[in-house]
Design an enzyme around this catalytic site. Structure first.
Site, mmCIF file in Angstrom:
data_model
loop_
_atom_site.group_PDB
_atom_site.id
_atom_site.type_symbol
_atom_site.label_atom_id
_atom_site.label_comp_id
_atom_site.label_asym_id
_atom_site.label_seq_id
_atom_site.Cartn_x
_atom_site.Cartn_y
_atom_site.Cartn_z
ATOM 1 N N PHE A 138 0.767 -1.206 0.115
ATOM 2 C CA PHE A 138 0.066 -0.129 -0.044
ATOM 3 C C PHE A 138 0.860 1.333 0.018
ATOM 4 C CE2 PHE A 138 0.934 -0.916 4.401
ATOM 5 C CZ PHE A 138 1.103 0.225 4.960
ATOM 6 N N CYS A 139 0.281 2.309 -0.417
ATOM 7 C CA CYS A 139 1.085 3.579 -0.353
ATOM 8 C C CYS A 139 -0.133 4.745 -0.169
ATOM 9 C CB CYS A 139 1.629 3.832 -1.485
ATOM 10 S SG CYS A 139 0.641 3.683 -3.027
ATOM 11 N N THR A 140 0.329 6.034 -0.364
ATOM 12 C CA THR A 140 -0.931 7.096 0.187
ATOM 13 C C THR A 140 -2.004 7.093 -0.794
ATOM 14 O OG1 THR A 140 1.101 8.357 0.631
ATOM 15 C CG2 THR A 140 -0.877 9.409 0.575
#
Length: 326
Positions: free
Chosen positions: A176-178
């Site tokens: 996951f990331c922003t």
């Protein structure tokens, strides 16, 4: 409702004539009084901008009408203050920099997982959960039991994978990331490296915070954002963190009480990393800011110019050091 709408958007798409889009896009943003930065490259578009609801709606409609830019992925949040100072459209080699040739999310990418299904996936003991963001982002918030690669830039992620992950050992990997864009490339990279079951959070952390109720959430802390809000909470409102104007890292009220914190000059995170040249420059910048304040002048413009120039010089010095180190 808050006055400003913040829109994070991206799309991987072939834009062979992306340079020709720069000026029309900039003109459209300026006419709509939208601030922020959008990146254009042959592989697509990426960035975060802010403006009125009507302005953002008009910009999205304008983009939707451009060849290849329909159905752009975007997330909205709100702020009482304009989180950006300037309006920019930059031309880049990549819209998110991994530095690995041939990685194309348009050809191969991990499996998208909706926010509503994310908790079930990452609760599976066979799934290795990896936070693909930078270390300073992870420090203020992440998902429960997520692995922190301790990278300072996204360019370091491929090396982390090579040194720590094995397709034979790690059968299921979730990342996951922003906002989702870094995971487009990180999952594409893992697929290229022979990993089979690779998943990523569709829409990123921001979409998860928007759609998943706090009482059901597995997110812990706040989410770092690359604008003047610094971080957002689970309600996507401005968080509790401020930012050191020297190193640009998030800082707490406790950090501000440290003997190493000098407004505009240093904080506990960067006190031992600043060169004498940098420290002198930051001291002078802060002096100019305070002088403008004492005169009752609007210091924002000059302050921003000083910050931008300081960032530019820091980048030059960092590149010189990297070149010297081989």
């Amino acid at each position: 409702m808050s006055q400003f709408v913040v829109c994070a958007l991206y799309k991987f798409v072939s834009l062979p004539a992306f340079e020709a889009l720069q000026q029309p896009l900039l003109k459209e943003m300026e006419s709509l009084e939208i601030k922020g930065t959008l990146l254009l490259a042959s592989e697509g578009i990426n960035g975060t901008v802010a403006g009125s609801q009507a302005g953002i709606d008009s910009l999205l409609a304008w983009l939707d009408a451009q060849p290849g830019l329909d159905n752009i992925v975007y997330k909205l949040s709100f702020d009482d203050e304009m989180p950006f100072y300037r309006t920019k459209v930059k031309l880049k080699k990549e819209i998110v920099t991994m530095g690995v040739e041939g990685i194309d999310p348009r050809k191969v990418v991990g499996t998208y997982v909706k926010p509503k299904d994310w908790n079930k996936l990452i609760s599976d003991p066979e799934v290795l959960l990896i936070d693909t963001r930078n270390d300073y982002e992870v420090n203020i918030g992440t998902f429960k039991n997520a692995v922190d690669p301790k990278t300072q830039t996204f360019r370091e992620f491929p090396d982390y994978v090579k040194q720590n992950l094995d397709p034979k050992q790690h059968k299921k990997v979730a990342m996951f990331c922003t906002g989702g864009i870094r995971c487009e490339k990180s999952t594409a990279y893992l697929k290229e490296q022979g990993f089979d079951e690779v998943y990523h959070l569709e829409g990123g952390v921001l979409k998860y915070l928007e759609e998943v109720k706090p009482e059901e959430s597995l997110w812990e802390g706040e989410c770092f954002v690359f604008d003047n809000r610094v971080s957002v909470n689970h309600q996507l409102e401005k968080g509790q963190y401020d930012q050191c104007n020297a190193c640009r890292l998030p800082i707490t009220e406790e950090d501000k009480q440290s003997e190493h914190y000098v407004q505009g000059v240093s904080c506990p995170h960067c006190i031992d990393k600043l060169s004498d040249k940098q420290r002198k420059r930051f001291v002078e910048r802060e002096r100019q800011v305070q002088l403008a304040k004492s005169r009752g002048e609007s210091h924002i413009g000059s302050d921003v110019k000083q910050v931008i120039e300081a960032r530019r010089q820091d980048k030059v010095e960092r590149k010189q050091r990297q070149h010297q180190e081989g």
